[in-house]
Design a protein around this motif. Structure first.
Motif, PDB file in Angstrom:
ATOM      1  N   ASP A 247      42.183  41.965  62.639  1.00 27.35           N
ATOM      2  CA  ASP A 247      42.469  41.347  61.335  1.00 27.35           C
ATOM      3  C   ASP A 247      41.170  41.186  60.546  1.00 27.35           C
ATOM      4  O   ASP A 247      40.179  40.657  61.062  1.00 27.35           O
ATOM      5  CB  ASP A 247      43.134  39.987  61.514  1.00 27.35           C
ATOM      6  CG  ASP A 247      44.522  40.102  62.124  1.00 27.35           C
ATOM      7  OD1 ASP A 247      45.078  41.225  62.107  1.00 27.35           O
ATOM      8  OD2 ASP A 247      45.047  39.080  62.605  1.00 27.35           O
ATOM      9  N   VAL A 248      41.202  41.651  59.260  1.00 26.09           N
ATOM     10  CA  VAL A 248      40.000  41.651  58.428  1.00 26.09           C
ATOM     11  C   VAL A 248      40.295  40.977  57.092  1.00 26.09           C
ATOM     12  O   VAL A 248      41.346  41.211  56.484  1.00 26.09           O
ATOM     13  CB  VAL A 248      39.509  43.098  58.173  1.00 26.09           C
ATOM     14  CG1 VAL A 248      38.369  43.113  57.158  1.00 26.09           C
ATOM     15  CG2 VAL A 248      39.076  43.742  59.477  1.00 26.09           C
ATOM     16  N   VAL A 249      39.350  40.142  56.628  1.00 21.81           N
ATOM     17  CA  VAL A 249      39.412  39.549  55.287  1.00 21.81           C
ATOM     18  C   VAL A 249      38.130  39.949  54.556  1.00 21.81           C
ATOM     19  O   VAL A 249      37.022  39.660  55.044  1.00 21.81           O
ATOM     20  CB  VAL A 249      39.531  38.020  55.329  1.00 21.81           C
ATOM     21  CG1 VAL A 249      39.518  37.457  53.904  1.00 21.81           C
ATOM     22  CG2 VAL A 249      40.800  37.605  56.043  1.00 21.81           C
ATOM     23  N   LEU A 250      38.286  40.619  53.403  1.00 19.14           N
ATOM     24  CA  LEU A 250      37.140  41.046  52.611  1.00 19.14           C
ATOM     25  C   LEU A 250      37.169  40.366  51.249  1.00 19.14           C
ATOM     26  O   LEU A 250      38.202  40.364  50.573  1.00 19.14           O
ATOM     27  CB  LEU A 250      37.153  42.563  52.409  1.00 19.14           C
ATOM     28  CG  LEU A 250      37.067  43.432  53.673  1.00 19.14           C
ATOM     29  CD1 LEU A 250      37.151  44.905  53.277  1.00 19.14           C
ATOM     30  CD2 LEU A 250      35.776  43.148  54.429  1.00 19.14           C
ATOM     31  N   VAL A 251      36.039  39.809  50.831  1.00 17.58           N
ATOM     32  CA  VAL A 251      35.888  39.223  49.495  1.00 17.58           C
ATOM     33  C   VAL A 251      34.911  40.115  48.730  1.00 17.58           C
ATOM     34  O   VAL A 251      33.763  40.293  49.152  1.00 17.58           O
ATOM     35  CB  VAL A 251      35.368  37.781  49.560  1.00 17.58           C
ATOM     36  CG1 VAL A 251      35.232  37.217  48.143  1.00 17.58           C
ATOM     37  CG2 VAL A 251      36.308  36.911  50.387  1.00 17.58           C
ATOM     38  N   GLN A 252      35.373  40.686  47.611  1.00 17.62           N
ATOM     39  CA  GLN A 252      34.622  41.679  46.859  1.00 17.62           C
ATOM     40  C   GLN A 252      34.429  41.237  45.407  1.00 17.62           C
ATOM     41  O   GLN A 252      35.123  40.346  44.915  1.00 17.62           O
ATOM     42  CB  GLN A 252      35.372  43.014  46.880  1.00 17.62           C
ATOM     43  CG  GLN A 252      35.536  43.600  48.273  1.00 17.62           C
ATOM     44  CD  GLN A 252      34.221  44.064  48.853  1.00 17.62           C
ATOM     45  OE1 GLN A 252      33.513  44.869  48.242  1.00 17.62           O
ATOM     46  NE2 GLN A 252      33.865  43.547  50.037  1.00 17.62           N
ATOM     47  N   PRO A 253      33.480  41.871  44.707  1.00 19.80           N
ATOM     48  CA  PRO A 253      33.318  41.592  43.274  1.00 19.80           C
ATOM     49  C   PRO A 253      34.588  42.005  42.496  1.00 19.80           C
ATOM     50  O   PRO A 253      35.466  42.693  43.024  1.00 19.80           O
ATOM     51  CB  PRO A 253      32.125  42.453  42.872  1.00 19.80           C
ATOM     52  CG  PRO A 253      31.408  42.734  44.143  1.00 19.80           C
ATOM     53  CD  PRO A 253      32.463  42.806  45.194  1.00 19.80           C
ATOM     54  N   GLU A 254      34.626  41.637  41.228  1.00 23.29           N
ATOM     55  CA  GLU A 254      35.775  41.940  40.370  1.00 23.29           C
ATOM     56  C   GLU A 254      36.068  43.432  40.349  1.00 23.29           C
ATOM     57  O   GLU A 254      35.156  44.265  40.230  1.00 23.29           O
ATOM     58  CB  GLU A 254      35.484  41.464  38.943  1.00 23.29           C
ATOM     59  CG  GLU A 254      36.618  41.718  37.954  1.00 23.29           C
ATOM     60  CD  GLU A 254      37.815  40.824  38.191  1.00 23.29           C
ATOM     61  OE1 GLU A 254      38.950  41.325  38.058  1.00 23.29           O
ATOM     62  OE2 GLU A 254      37.613  39.635  38.510  1.00 23.29           O
ATOM     63  N   MET A 255      37.351  43.802  40.475  1.00 26.40           N
ATOM     64  CA  MET A 255      37.792  45.190  40.327  1.00 26.40           C
ATOM     65  C   MET A 255      39.247  45.201  39.886  1.00 26.40           C
ATOM     66  O   MET A 255      39.930  44.168  39.950  1.00 26.40           O
ATOM     67  CB  MET A 255      37.600  45.974  41.635  1.00 26.40           C
ATOM     68  CG  MET A 255      38.439  45.492  42.805  1.00 26.40           C
ATOM     69  SD  MET A 255      38.196  46.513  44.321  1.00 26.40           S
ATOM     70  CE  MET A 255      36.581  45.972  44.867  1.00 26.40           C
ATOM     71  N   GLU A 256      39.719  46.367  39.444  1.00 26.62           N
ATOM     72  CA  GLU A 256      41.099  46.489  38.991  1.00 26.62           C
ATOM     73  C   GLU A 256      42.065  46.309  40.159  1.00 26.62           C
ATOM     74  O   GLU A 256      41.718  46.578  41.317  1.00 26.62           O
ATOM     75  CB  GLU A 256      41.324  47.854  38.341  1.00 26.62           C
ATOM     76  CG  GLU A 256      40.529  48.096  37.064  1.00 26.62           C
ATOM     77  CD  GLU A 256      40.932  47.140  35.959  1.00 26.62           C
ATOM     78  OE1 GLU A 256      42.130  46.809  35.868  1.00 26.62           O
ATOM     79  OE2 GLU A 256      40.049  46.716  35.195  1.00 26.62           O
ATOM     80  N   ALA A 257      43.291  45.880  39.834  1.00 31.64           N
ATOM     81  CA  ALA A 257      44.287  45.622  40.873  1.00 31.64           C
ATOM     82  C   ALA A 257      44.559  46.867  41.706  1.00 31.64           C
ATOM     83  O   ALA A 257      44.732  46.785  42.936  1.00 31.64           O
ATOM     84  CB  ALA A 257      45.575  45.110  40.229  1.00 31.64           C
ATOM     85  N   ASP A 258      44.578  48.043  41.060  1.00 33.24           N
ATOM     86  CA  ASP A 258      44.837  49.273  41.795  1.00 33.24           C
ATOM     87  C   ASP A 258      43.705  49.566  42.782  1.00 33.24           C
ATOM     88  O   ASP A 258      43.950  50.055  43.896  1.00 33.24           O
ATOM     89  CB  ASP A 258      45.004  50.443  40.823  1.00 33.24           C
ATOM     90  CG  ASP A 258      45.314  51.742  41.534  1.00 33.24           C
ATOM     91  OD1 ASP A 258      46.383  51.831  42.172  1.00 33.24           O
ATOM     92  OD2 ASP A 258      44.492  52.674  41.457  1.00 33.24           O
ATOM     93  N   ALA A 259      42.476  49.261  42.405  1.00 31.92           N
ATOM     94  CA  ALA A 259      41.336  49.470  43.293  1.00 31.92           C
ATOM     95  C   ALA A 259      41.405  48.516  44.493  1.00 31.92           C
ATOM     96  O   ALA A 259      41.057  48.892  45.619  1.00 31.92           O
ATOM     97  CB  ALA A 259      40.034  49.280  42.528  1.00 31.92           C
ATOM     98  N   VAL A 260      41.839  47.281  44.247  1.00 36.10           N
ATOM     99  CA  VAL A 260      41.995  46.314  45.333  1.00 36.10           C
ATOM    100  C   VAL A 260      42.987  46.861  46.363  1.00 36.10           C
ATOM    101  O   VAL A 260      42.760  46.809  47.577  1.00 36.10           O
ATOM    102  CB  VAL A 260      42.480  44.952  44.787  1.00 36.10           C
ATOM    103  CG1 VAL A 260      42.729  43.976  45.943  1.00 36.10           C
ATOM    104  CG2 VAL A 260      41.463  44.369  43.820  1.00 36.10           C
TER     105      VAL A 260
END
Length: 380
Positions: free
Chosen positions: A293-306
């Motif tokens: 199980d992985v949780v990643l917190v990333q900078p702002e991006m478009e919903a499709d990229a997420v």
């Protein structure tokens, strides 16, 4: 007793005196009838006049069986004389729009052998329907001819022909007419049965400008501006184009070329960013291989990229993948756990983190409003 229609005697009459012959309450308003009036009632596609009768404001004018009724905000004494004033800016605008519509409709109907099947004079523009497939290029050619006609300052004429004379006149009409018929004429451009108010000479229309074209039923629907409306529209567009030119460091007549060039550069940058994004997602997927199980917190991006990042990582991590992109207080999310029912988990997360969204078949997408600390505490 029918009301004397002063606007037919002189469409440029701004003030007049009349006698109140009836005044009846209607809710909080009053319906006032005069022996004569310069207020044009709603009809023929043209809105009514506004203005004042004494100290009363006139907010609607209607005609029925020759009697014109003014809707006022105050009562007026029956039998007394009252001074009326027309909202001239509104009236003259309507005269410009209606007269311009006649000129272009006469030319379009003559050129394309069609009928004007609909006419609405709105607060922003005039909408006209024609039962012929008129091409946009043809509309622009009529616009050019109509403006040339307007600048010739041709006189406007009104005819009240007898029944036998009416049969011989080539006027535009959508139906058979009986009784007294008012024929309005812009010589060389249009002859039409019409009850509206018009300018005295075509030059008072100023100019006409078509700003809209679309297929409608068996023909087309056009959007038109005349007079001051057209001038305001063109001035606004010129100012916007000038500002765009200044921003792009080009002359106003070169803005389209500059925008095309800029769009090409944007597309090129998007392609480069997409390639870099694929490379970055692949690297993150490898970094999280077999981690469960992985949780990643990333900078702002478009919903499709997420969603695409989450999809890439779930293929390698061997468990559930949750990706959050944004900044503290607002994140987009995607959660994937192949073959598992995560609906209860997503409901609990949305409730805890002020989120919205959901999904099915092991996939969910949405957004949350929380801090990064709250987010990580939930998934701890």
């Amino acid at each position: 007793m029918e009301t004397v229609k002063l606007y037919y005697e002189n469409a440029f009459l701004r003030e007049f005196d009349g006698v109140v012959v009836d005044c009846r309450p209607q809710g909080k308003k009053w319906l006032v009838q005069l022996d004569r009036t310069a207020f044009y009632p709603e009809g023929g596609g043209q809105p009514c006049d506004f203005g004042t009768l004494g100290e009363a404001k006139v907010r609607d004018v209607q005609e029925k069986d020759g009697v014109i009724v003014h809707t006022c905000d105050k009562a007026l004494p029956v039998g007394e004389a009252v001074h009326g004033e027309i909202d001239w800016q509104r009236r003259f605008d309507h005269m410009q729009q209606h007269s311009g519509e006649h000129i272009v409709s006469g030319m379009l109907c003559s050129t394309y052998h069609c009928d004007n099947t609909g006419f609405h004079m709105g607060a922003e523009s005039v909408i006209i329907d024609y039962n012929a497939d008129i091409p946009w290029e043809g509309v622009l050619e009529i616009e050019r001819k109509a403006n040339a006609y307007i600048w010739e300052n041709r006189p406007f004429e009104v005819l009240w022909p007898r029944a036998e004379e009416l049969k011989t006149l080539p006027y535009r009409s959508k139906k058979e007419l009986t009784g007294a018929v008012r024929i309005t004429v812009f010589p060389g451009a249009d002859m039409c049965a019409c009850c509206g108010t018009h300018v005295a000479h075509s030059g008072q229309v100023g100019l006409v400008k078509f700003i809209g074209w679309q297929k409608f039923r068996d023909g087309v629907r056009l959007e038109l501006l005349c007079g001051e409306r057209a001038l305001h529209y063109l001035s606004l567009n010129w100012e916007q184009n000038r500002t765009i030119g200044q921003t792009l460091s080009v002359k106003p007549e070169k803005t389209f070329e500059a925008v095309e060039r800029l769009l090409g550069e944007v597309q090129s940058l998007k392609a480069r960013c997409a390639a870099m994004e694929v490379e970055a997602f692949s690297r993150l997927a490898e970094e999280n291989r077999d981690k469960g199980d992985v949780v990643l917190v990333q900078p702002e991006m478009e919903a499709d990229a997420v969603r695409r990042l989450c999809d890439a990582v779930k293929d390698t991590c061997g468990g559930r993948c949750a990706v959050f992109a944004g900044q503290s207080g607002s994140y987009k999310y995607a959660v994937i756990h192949a073959g598992q029912d995560i609906s209860d988990l997503i409901k609990r997360m949305n409730a805890a983190l002020h989120g919205r969204g959901g999904g099915r078949d092991g996939f969910a997408q949405g957004s949350v409003s929380c801090t990064q600390e709250e987010l990580l505490d939930f998934w701890a």
